[in-house]
Design a protein around this motif. Structure first.
Motif, PDB file in Angstrom:
ATOM      1  N   ARG A   1       0.849  -1.185   0.000  1.00 18.87           N
ATOM      2  CA  ARG A   1       0.000   0.000   0.000  1.00 18.87           C
ATOM      3  C   ARG A   1       0.884   1.234   0.000  1.00 18.87           C
ATOM      4  O   ARG A   1       1.826   1.333   0.783  1.00 18.87           O
ATOM      5  CB  ARG A   1      -0.912   0.009   1.231  1.00 18.87           C
ATOM      6  N   ILE A   2       0.579   2.188  -0.879  1.00 22.60           N
ATOM      7  CA  ILE A   2       1.420   3.367  -1.030  1.00 22.60           C
ATOM      8  C   ILE A   2       0.584   4.615  -0.811  1.00 22.60           C
ATOM      9  O   ILE A   2      -0.549   4.722  -1.280  1.00 22.60           O
ATOM     10  CB  ILE A   2       2.064   3.418  -2.438  1.00 22.60           C
ATOM     11  N   ARG A   3       1.152   5.548  -0.060  1.00 23.98           N
ATOM     12  CA  ARG A   3       0.490   6.832   0.149  1.00 23.98           C
ATOM     13  C   ARG A   3       1.510   7.951  -0.058  1.00 23.98           C
ATOM     14  O   ARG A   3       2.715   7.742   0.055  1.00 23.98           O
ATOM     15  CB  ARG A   3      -0.084   6.927   1.572  1.00 23.98           C
ATOM     16  N   ASP A   4       1.009   9.146  -0.318  1.00 27.52           N
ATOM     17  CA  ASP A   4       1.873  10.333  -0.457  1.00 27.52           C
ATOM     18  C   ASP A   4       3.008  10.089  -1.435  1.00 27.52           C
ATOM     19  O   ASP A   4       4.161  10.395  -1.172  1.00 27.52           O
ATOM     20  CB  ASP A   4       2.457  10.743   0.905  1.00 27.52           C
ATOM     21  N   LEU A   5       2.662   9.534  -2.572  1.00 25.12           N
ATOM     22  CA  LEU A   5       3.687   9.171  -3.538  1.00 25.12           C
ATOM     23  C   LEU A   5       4.285  10.412  -4.185  1.00 25.12           C
ATOM     24  O   LEU A   5       3.578  11.284  -4.679  1.00 25.12           O
ATOM     25  CB  LEU A   5       3.079   8.275  -4.627  1.00 25.12           C
ATOM     26  N   SER A   6       5.599  10.479  -4.152  1.00 21.87           N
ATOM     27  CA  SER A   6       6.318  11.546  -4.835  1.00 21.87           C
ATOM     28  C   SER A   6       6.976  10.964  -6.076  1.00 21.87           C
ATOM     29  O   SER A   6       7.730  10.001  -5.981  1.00 21.87           O
ATOM     30  CB  SER A   6       7.387  12.146  -3.909  1.00 21.87           C
ATOM     31  N   PRO A   7       6.706  11.512  -7.268  1.00 17.72           N
ATOM     32  CA  PRO A   7       7.242  10.915  -8.500  1.00 17.72           C
ATOM     33  C   PRO A   7       8.752  10.757  -8.487  1.00 17.72           C
ATOM     34  O   PRO A   7       9.285   9.794  -9.036  1.00 17.72           O
ATOM     35  CB  PRO A   7       6.788  11.899  -9.586  1.00 17.72           C
ATOM     36  N   SER A   8       9.465  11.675  -7.846  1.00 19.42           N
ATOM     37  CA  SER A   8      10.922  11.591  -7.843  1.00 19.42           C
ATOM     38  C   SER A   8      11.434  10.415  -7.016  1.00 19.42           C
ATOM     39  O   SER A   8      12.605  10.051  -7.093  1.00 19.42           O
ATOM     40  CB  SER A   8      11.518  12.890  -7.299  1.00 19.42           C
TER      41      SER A   8
END
Length: 243
Positions: free
Chosen positions: A151-158
């Motif tokens: 589960r992933i949250r607050d994903l930053s593309p970098s």
């Protein structure tokens, strides 16, 4: 000579009759296991009757705190009739307790000498050795490749290439002191662990990053939560093992 023999026999009978009326010393016992894990709450019971005054010494400071603005409930979970010999941080801390049955959870691993005294008779106190083990000894069962639900949250593309795993199969490497995930490591928390669950955590650093790994030893499941901060970017990800 015959009269002397009769006198000796008579004196012996009187001595035996006197001894038969002597009050026998009551032998008490403590009921509890010999070994426990840090964080486990153990019940200690005295064989003394309910009307007896039972006094316990557990070999370490005992907390009886409550959730207030000035105190908090200590995880030692002591339950007893009354707290005696108050010391620092009164009335939340004591050295000994009174009551026929008490429950107590040691936090620091080691060897402790439990002493029980009944009705103030210190000459016949009963003692028992309690060996407290680190719950981390149970951690070897964590060391295998598992399938994870991610589960992933607050994903930053970098952060995609650095944080997100290419698959959800990996192993957590753990021992009685710390464990490591593919991204970080954490230390065993004695206060948060017991024989039923192990809690590994890394304290918040100056960036606000932290990690915790919770292992359910009964259900053999692991939950990982990692929050990492890099400059203005942040990333939170959690994994739950399916084993």
């Amino acid at each position: 000579m015959k009269q002397l023999l009769l006198l000796i026999v008579a004196l012996s009978l009187v001595a035996c009759e006197h001894d038969s009326h002597k009050k026998l010393t009551t032998v008490y016992s403590i009921t509890c296991p010999d070994t426990t894990y840090s964080g486990d709450t153990i019940i200690y019971t005295s064989s003394a009757g309910v009307s007896a005054a039972v006094h316990w010494f557990f070999g370490n400071a005992i907390q009886q705190g409550v959730n207030t603005a000035t105190s908090h409930t200590d995880p030692q979970n002591v339950v007893c009739a009354s707290c005696a010999s108050l010391c620092t941080n009164c009335p939340y801390t004591c050295d000994t307790l009174n009551g026929q049955t008490c429950s107590h959870a040691y936090i620091t691993p080691g060897i402790y000498n439990i002493v029980m005294t009944v009705n103030g008779d210190t000459t016949s106190s009963v003692s028992k050795t309690m060996v407290v083990l680190s719950p981390g000894y149970l951690s070897t069962r964590m060391n295998n490749v598992r399938t994870w639900k991610r589960r992933i949250r607050d994903l930053s593309p970098s952060w995609d290439s650095a944080i997100v795993l290419t698959d959800t199969n990996f192993a957590v490497i753990a021992d009685q002191y710390h464990c490591s995930t593919p991204h970080s490591s954490a230390d065993l928390s004695l206060f948060g662990s017991s024989s039923s669950h192990l809690l590994y955590q890394r304290a918040t650093d100056f960036n606000g990053s932290f990690t915790y790994v919770l292992y359910n030893t009964i259900g053999d499941s692991i939950t990982i939560f990692e929050h990492q901060v890099y400059g203005p970017a942040s990333h939170s990800v959690s994994y739950i093992s399916g084993n």
